[in-house]
Write a protein that holds these residues in place. Structure first.
Motif, PDB file in Angstrom:
ATOM      1  N   ASP A 286       0.810  -1.217   0.000  1.00 41.40           N
ATOM      2  CA  ASP A 286       0.000   0.000   0.000  1.00 41.40           C
ATOM      3  C   ASP A 286       0.848   1.274   0.000  1.00 41.40           C
ATOM      4  OD1 ASP A 286      -2.520   1.204  -0.133  1.00 41.40           O
ATOM      5  OD2 ASP A 286      -2.613   1.508   2.027  1.00 41.40           O
ATOM      6  N   ALA A 318       0.546  -4.656  -3.324  1.00 47.85           N
ATOM      7  CA  ALA A 318      -0.828  -4.626  -2.843  1.00 47.85           C
ATOM      8  C   ALA A 318      -0.870  -4.608  -1.320  1.00 47.85           C
ATOM      9  CB  ALA A 318      -1.602  -5.829  -3.381  1.00 47.85           C
ATOM     10  N   ALA A 339       1.317  -4.307  -8.138  1.00 47.27           N
ATOM     11  CA  ALA A 339       0.489  -3.622  -9.133  1.00 47.27           C
ATOM     12  C   ALA A 339       1.383  -2.979 -10.198  1.00 47.27           C
ATOM     13  CB  ALA A 339      -0.381  -2.570  -8.461  1.00 47.27           C
ATOM     14  N   VAL A 375      -3.887   1.531 -11.914  1.00 48.60           N
ATOM     15  CA  VAL A 375      -4.228   0.965 -10.600  1.00 48.60           C
ATOM     16  C   VAL A 375      -3.516   1.784  -9.538  1.00 48.60           C
ATOM     17  CG1 VAL A 375      -4.086  -1.044  -9.089  1.00 48.60           C
ATOM     18  CG2 VAL A 375      -4.570  -1.342 -11.537  1.00 48.60           C
ATOM     19  N   ASP A 377      -4.425   1.755  -6.083  1.00 50.10           N
ATOM     20  CA  ASP A 377      -4.325   0.941  -4.869  1.00 50.10           C
ATOM     21  C   ASP A 377      -4.841  -0.454  -5.176  1.00 50.10           C
ATOM     22  OD1 ASP A 377      -3.507   2.975  -2.773  1.00 50.10           O
ATOM     23  OD2 ASP A 377      -5.337   3.908  -3.516  1.00 50.10           O
ATOM     24  N   ALA A 378      -4.366  -1.423  -4.401  1.00 49.56           N
ATOM     25  CA  ALA A 378      -4.797  -2.805  -4.589  1.00 49.56           C
ATOM     26  C   ALA A 378      -4.775  -3.524  -3.251  1.00 49.56           C
ATOM     27  CB  ALA A 378      -3.902  -3.518  -5.590  1.00 49.56           C
ATOM     28  N   ASP A 380      -4.314  -7.452  -1.766  1.00 45.24           N
ATOM     29  CA  ASP A 380      -3.901  -8.803  -2.134  1.00 45.24           C
ATOM     30  C   ASP A 380      -4.904  -9.823  -1.602  1.00 45.24           C
ATOM     31  OD1 ASP A 380      -1.804 -10.573  -3.262  1.00 45.24           O
ATOM     32  OD2 ASP A 380      -1.629 -11.256  -1.181  1.00 45.24           O
ATOM     33  N   SER A 382      -8.122 -10.499  -2.156  1.00 51.04           N
ATOM     34  CA  SER A 382      -9.336  -9.868  -1.645  1.00 51.04           C
ATOM     35  C   SER A 382     -10.388 -10.906  -1.280  1.00 51.04           C
ATOM     36  CB  SER A 382      -9.893  -8.914  -2.711  1.00 51.04           C
ATOM     37  OG  SER A 382     -11.190  -8.504  -2.382  1.00 51.04           O
ATOM     38  N   PRO A 394      -2.886 -11.217 -10.050  1.00 45.74           N
ATOM     39  CA  PRO A 394      -3.917 -10.213 -10.356  1.00 45.74           C
ATOM     40  C   PRO A 394      -5.351 -10.712 -10.206  1.00 45.74           C
ATOM     41  CG  PRO A 394      -2.167 -10.155 -11.993  1.00 45.74           C
ATOM     42  CD  PRO A 394      -1.892 -11.347 -11.137  1.00 45.74           C
ATOM     43  N   ALA A 397      -6.705 -10.113  -6.768  1.00 46.41           N
ATOM     44  CA  ALA A 397      -6.547  -8.791  -6.179  1.00 46.41           C
ATOM     45  C   ALA A 397      -7.807  -7.956  -6.358  1.00 46.41           C
ATOM     46  CB  ALA A 397      -5.356  -8.069  -6.805  1.00 46.41           C
ATOM     47  N   GLU A 398      -8.022  -7.092  -5.422  1.00 42.67           N
ATOM     48  CA  GLU A 398      -9.073  -6.067  -5.519  1.00 42.67           C
ATOM     49  C   GLU A 398      -8.366  -4.757  -5.830  1.00 42.67           C
ATOM     50  OE1 GLU A 398     -12.407  -3.955  -2.612  1.00 42.67           O
ATOM     51  OE2 GLU A 398     -11.406  -5.797  -2.022  1.00 42.67           O
ATOM     52  N   VAL A 399      -8.732  -4.122  -6.944  1.00 42.52           N
ATOM     53  CA  VAL A 399      -7.995  -2.942  -7.381  1.00 42.52           C
ATOM     54  C   VAL A 399      -8.885  -1.714  -7.351  1.00 42.52           C
ATOM     55  CG1 VAL A 399      -6.463  -4.320  -8.834  1.00 42.52           C
ATOM     56  CG2 VAL A 399      -8.505  -3.288  -9.830  1.00 42.52           C
TER      57      VAL A 399
END
Length: 415
Positions: A286, A318, A339, A375, A377-378, A380, A382, A394, A397-399
Motif C-alpha cells: 500500500d 498490494a 500492481a 491501478v 491501490d490494490a 492482495d 481480496s 492479479p 486482487a481487488e484494485v
C-alpha cells in the motif's frame, strides 16, 4: 510551552501536555420502519429481551476513557557554521472500559503505559553553498486503546510499545541557479501493535476474542533526492526521486488462552493456542517504493504561474495484513501481488490580478490531464473479489483505479 532564550545562539523550550477524553460507543434506534417498538437481545441485563423505541440504545453500549500526560524539553543551538538540535520527552497513558450491556458492568482499567522519545540532529555548513546533516531519533508509541482492551473487556498483558529507531544522513547544496538535497535513511519499526480476531466457540456466548501479535517488525531504508534548477527568473525545473526498500523484519507470533467448559457450561481448565506468522522478507504494501516527479514551472508575465508535474510511481505492492500469513503447515512466504507502475500528468495555473489594494488570484487545475487508466491501490487476495486459490496474482486482487481526468477553477481573496 515555555521558551527561554539563553543567548543569541542557544534557545530552550519546555512543554507540558495533559489530555483526557471520555467516549461513548453505542447504537440507537433511528427508524422503526412503521413499527411501535423493537425487541433487542444484546443487553444481558434483559434475558427475555428489551423493548426499545426511537432513541433507545441497542446492539452495544460501552464507555471508554483515555487519560494522557506528557512533558518534553528541547534545545536549539545555532552559529554561523552549525545548527544543533535535541529533545527528550516522557509520557504516560491510561485506558479504561465499561460495558453497560453486561450484568456486572465492571469498570476495566489497564495499567498506565509509559513511553519516551529522544531526538537529535546536527547541520554543519562546510561552505556558503554546501551543508551536511545528520538526524537520529528513538521514539516509543503506546498502543491504541483497541490493542490494549478489546471489545469484550479483555486486557492485554504487558502490551509492547511500538518503537521507531530512525537515522538519516544527507547534504544540501545551493547556488542562485541550482539547489540539490540528497539524503539516505534507515528506520526500524519494531513491535507494531496488531491484533487478530478468533471465534472462541466455547461457553454460552461463543464470542469473538482477540490475539495480540508480537514481533511484527519492519525495516524501512531508502534514498531521496530533490533538485531545483532555475536558469532564469521565468523558468524553474524540479526533479524529485525516492527509492525505498521497505520489508518486514522477522516472523511474528501470538498466544491465545481460552477457557474450557464441560457439558454443564462450567469452566474446567484453560487451553493455550500458539500462532506463528511468516512475515520475514515480505515487502510492505500500500505504498509505492519508487517514485519520480518531474516539474516545469513557467512565469511568462508578472503574476502568472504555469506548472506541469509528471509523476511516476512503481513497485507498488498490494495492501495486505500480517494476520493473513498464519503458518498452517507449509509457510506462505511468496511476495504479494505487485500492481503495475503508472504515471500521470497534472497541470496547474494561477494568476494574481493586478488590482491595486486587493489580493485576488485566479487558479485552475487539471488532474490526470492525459486521462490515463491506472491501478492506484490494490488489496492482495481480496475476500470480496479474489478467485479463491490464494495465489498472489492479479486475479485474486481487488484494485482501485485512479481518478479519471478532472479539472477545477477557483478564486482566492486574501484580506
Amino acid at each position: 510551552k515555555l521558551n527561554y532564550v539563553v543567548n543569541p545562539e542557544l534557545e530552550l523550550q519546555f512543554g507540558l501536555d495533559w489530555r483526557t477524553a471520555g467516549i461513548e460507543h453505542a447504537r440507537e434506534v433511528r427508524d422503526l420502519l412503521g413499527g411501535d417498538y423493537y425487541v433487542d437481545y444484546a443487553d444481558d441485563n434483559f434475558a427475555e429481551g428489551k423493548v426499545v423505541k426511537l432513541g433507545d440504545i441497542i446492539a452495544y453500549h460501552n464507555e471508554t476513557t483515555v487519560d494522557w500526560i506528557g512533558g518534553f524539553a528541547q534545545f536549539n543551538y545555532t552559529t554561523d557554521k552549525m545548527n544543533l538540535y535535541g529533545m527528550g520527552g516522557l509520557s504516560s497513558i491510561e485506558y479504561s472500559y465499561q460495558d453497560w450491556f453486561t450484568v456486572e458492568q465492571e469498570l476495566v482499567k489497564a495499567d498506565p503505559i509509559q513511553t519516551y522519545q529522544v531526538k537529535g540532529g546536527a547541520l554543519y555548513n562546510v561552505s556558503d553553498n554546501l551543508g551536511v546533516f545528520i538526524n537520529t531519533g528513538l521514539v516509543e508509541k503506546a498502543p491504541i486503546l483497541d490493542n490494549v482492551i478489546d471489545y469484550s473487556g479483555n486486557v492485554a498483558t504487558d502490551p509492547d510499545n511500538e518503537k521507531f529507531l530512525h537515522n538519516e544522513i544527507g547534504a544540501n547544496f545551493g547556488t542562485q541557479k541550482l539547489g540539490v538535497r540528497v539524503s539516505a535513511y534507515d528506520t526500524d519499526w519494531q513491535d507494531r501493535n496488531l491484533t487478530k480476531s478468533v471465534s472462541t466457540g466455547q461457553g454460552s456466548s461463543g464470542d469473538t476474542d482477540i490475539i495480540f501479535l508480537k514481533g511484527v517488525n519492519q525495516k524501512h531504508q531508502g534514498l531521496e533526492l530533490e533538485t531545483k534548477v532555475k536558469p532564469n527568473d521565468m523558468v524553474e525545473l524540479d526533479f524529485i526521486a525516492s527509492f525505498g526498500n521497505w520489508k518486514f523484519d522477522g516472523d511474528a507470533d501470538g498466544t491465545y488462552q481460552e477457557q474450557e467448559y464441560n457439558d454443564e457450561n462450567q469452566v474446567i481448565g484453560v487451553t493455550t493456542t500458539e500462532y506463528s506468522y511468516a512475515l520475514d522478507g515480505l515487502y510492505v504494501g500500500d505504498m509505492p517504493q519508487t517514485s519520480y516527479i518531474f516539474g516545469l514551472t513557467v512565469k511568462p508575465v508578472k503574476g502568472l504561474r504555469l506548472q506541469a508535474l509528471y509523476k511516476t510511481y512503481d513497485r507498488n505492492y498490494a495492501d495486505w495484513s500480517p494476520d493473513s500469513r498464519e503458518i498452517e503447515g507449509d509457510a506462505d512466504r511468496a511476495q504479494v501481488w505487485e500492481a503495475p507502475g503508472y504515471s500521470k500528468l497534472d497541470l496547474h495555473a494561477s494568476y494574481k490580478l493586478p488590482i491595486k489594494g486587493y489580493d485576488i488570484s485566479l487558479t485552475g487545475h487539471i488532474f490526470n490531464a492525459l486521462d490515463d487508466v491506472f491501478v492506484q491501490d490494490a488489496v492482495d487476495n481480496s475476500k470480496y473479489n479474489g478467485w479463491g486459490d490464494k495465489v498472489h496474482a492479479p486475479h485474486n486482487a481487488e484494485v482501485f483505479l485512479g481518478t479519471p481526468r478532472y479539472a477545477n477553477i477557483g478564486v482566492s481573496i486574501n484580506f
